[in-house]
Design a protein around this motif. Structure first.
Motif, PDB file in Angstrom:
ATOM      1  N   GLU A 198     -10.851   3.182 -39.300  1.00 34.73           N
ATOM      2  CA  GLU A 198     -10.362   4.237 -38.843  1.00 34.73           C
ATOM      3  C   GLU A 198     -11.852   3.638 -37.927  1.00 34.73           C
ATOM      4  O   GLU A 198     -12.791   3.105 -38.332  1.00 34.73           O
ATOM      5  CB  GLU A 198     -10.712   5.410 -39.409  1.00 34.73           C
TER       6      GLU A 198
ATOM      7  N   ALA B 205      -9.865   9.744 -32.915  1.00 40.60           N
ATOM      8  CA  ALA B 205      -9.576   8.682 -34.679  1.00 40.60           C
ATOM      9  C   ALA B 205      -8.130   8.130 -34.394  1.00 40.60           C
ATOM     10  O   ALA B 205      -7.476   8.483 -33.985  1.00 40.60           O
ATOM     11  CB  ALA B 205      -9.422   9.413 -35.757  1.00 40.60           C
ATOM     12  N   ALA B 206      -8.212   7.072 -34.534  1.00 41.11           N
ATOM     13  CA  ALA B 206      -7.518   5.726 -34.376  1.00 41.11           C
ATOM     14  C   ALA B 206      -7.337   4.452 -35.199  1.00 41.11           C
ATOM     15  O   ALA B 206      -8.694   4.949 -35.757  1.00 41.11           O
ATOM     16  CB  ALA B 206      -7.167   5.100 -33.176  1.00 41.11           C
ATOM     17  N   ILE B 207      -6.427   3.709 -35.650  1.00 45.77           N
ATOM     18  CA  ILE B 207      -6.190   2.618 -36.212  1.00 45.77           C
ATOM     19  C   ILE B 207      -7.327   1.647 -35.583  1.00 45.77           C
ATOM     20  O   ILE B 207      -5.940   1.085 -34.621  1.00 45.77           O
ATOM     21  CB  ILE B 207      -5.636   2.501 -36.871  1.00 45.77           C
TER      22      ILE B 207
ATOM     23  N   ALA C  74       0.030   4.465 -41.367  1.00 43.22           N
ATOM     24  CA  ALA C  74      -0.896   5.217 -40.692  1.00 43.22           C
ATOM     25  C   ALA C  74      -0.349   6.217 -40.172  1.00 43.22           C
ATOM     26  O   ALA C  74      -0.852   7.107 -39.384  1.00 43.22           O
ATOM     27  CB  ALA C  74      -1.250   3.755 -39.742  1.00 43.22           C
ATOM     28  N   ASP C  75       1.078   5.577 -39.483  1.00 44.84           N
ATOM     29  CA  ASP C  75       2.287   7.540 -39.131  1.00 44.84           C
ATOM     30  C   ASP C  75       1.724   8.217 -39.905  1.00 44.84           C
ATOM     31  O   ASP C  75       1.990   9.658 -39.409  1.00 44.84           O
ATOM     32  CB  ASP C  75       3.556   6.769 -38.970  1.00 44.84           C
TER      33      ASP C  75
ATOM     34  N   ASP D  54      -0.668  10.337 -39.511  1.00 45.95           N
ATOM     35  CA  ASP D  54      -0.850  11.489 -38.236  1.00 45.95           C
ATOM     36  C   ASP D  54      -2.139  10.801 -37.487  1.00 45.95           C
ATOM     37  O   ASP D  54      -2.337  11.480 -36.481  1.00 45.95           O
ATOM     38  CB  ASP D  54      -0.698  12.857 -38.545  1.00 45.95           C
ATOM     39  N   TYR D  55      -1.960   9.460 -37.493  1.00 46.47           N
ATOM     40  CA  TYR D  55      -3.114   8.480 -36.249  1.00 46.47           C
ATOM     41  C   TYR D  55      -2.337   8.666 -34.976  1.00 46.47           C
ATOM     42  O   TYR D  55      -0.590   8.238 -35.465  1.00 46.47           O
ATOM     43  CB  TYR D  55      -3.386   7.434 -37.030  1.00 46.47           C
TER      44      TYR D  55
ATOM     45  N   VAL E 258      -2.473   2.580 -33.041  1.00 52.41           N
ATOM     46  CA  VAL E 258      -2.901   0.974 -34.293  1.00 52.41           C
ATOM     47  C   VAL E 258      -2.962   0.297 -32.541  1.00 52.41           C
ATOM     48  O   VAL E 258      -2.524   0.404 -32.481  1.00 52.41           O
ATOM     49  CB  VAL E 258      -1.766   0.779 -35.296  1.00 52.41           C
TER      50      VAL E 258
ATOM     51  N   TYR F  84       0.973   9.821 -31.116  1.00 54.55           N
ATOM     52  CA  TYR F  84       0.996   9.953 -29.731  1.00 54.55           C
ATOM     53  C   TYR F  84       0.858  10.732 -28.628  1.00 54.55           C
ATOM     54  O   TYR F  84       1.928  11.195 -29.096  1.00 54.55           O
ATOM     55  CB  TYR F  84       1.149   8.406 -29.663  1.00 54.55           C
TER      56      TYR F  84
END
Length: 185
Positions: free
Chosen positions: A82, A89-91, A119-120, A123-124, A127, A168
């Motif tokens: 993260e 927050a993003a990966i 990751a999906d 709920d990020y 990426v 997104y």
């Protein structure tokens, strides 16, 4: 999460979460996968980076995945940690490595699809990665600048890519900051 990948020559490869018993073998995966880009006689930076990422608050255990051969040995690994795009927050994806004798057999593809799906599911919204512009678009990556996301180093612009996920939204814009171990490189 466990996914069995059965396409082409990677038949029977299991994609699963990393467990503590995998740590040394994951080191070996990255040691061999990146041996050709490390200075002669030096440990590839990816080995230490993965270990540092595990110890960082940005580590997301569900995004540290192993590709396991039918004999139970790890042959590939990917990690997502993260970071943030201006506080959202993003990966940050990577490193991703596959043992040389298993490269070209879709093991990396399986790892990429699994880590993006995970990751999906977490709920990020997006990426990001720094990588080859002719390889990662097949997984839905686009130049991050087209989404209004800037790299931490402007020199990366061409190779800094992003993959929007289900959560997104266009408000996810700004400069991406990786987990702290990336900043220390």
């Amino acid at each position: 999460m466990e996914i069995t990948w059965s396409v082409g020559e990677s038949r029977g490869v299991l994609i699963r979460r990393e467990v503590p018993a995998d740590v040394d073998r994951i080191d070996d995966v990255h040691r061999h996968a990146f041996a050709d880009v490390a200075p002669s006689g030096s440990e590839p930076v990816e080995v230490g980076l993965v270990r540092a990422l595990r110890a960082d608050r940005g580590w997301v255990p569900a995004l540290s995945l192993v590709a396991e051969a039918p004999d139970g040995h790890p042959i590939g690994h990917v990690i997502g940690t993260e970071g943030a795009v201006d506080g959202i927050a993003a990966i940050g994806l990577g490193p991703i490595g596959v043992l040389p004798q298993h490269q070209g057999r879709h093991v990396g593809h399986a790892l990429m699809h699994a880590v993006l799906a995970a990751a999906d599911a977490l709920d990020y919204p997006v990426v990001v990665l720094l990588g080859h512009t002719d390889y990662y678009p097949r997984f839905g990556f686009v130049p991050a600048s087209t989404l209004g996301i800037s790299p931490p180093d402007p020199a990366w612009r061409e190779h800094f890519q992003a993959r929007p996920l289900a959560m997104y939204r266009p408000e996810v814009r700004g400069t991406f900051r990786y987990a702290a171990p990336f900043e220390a490189l």
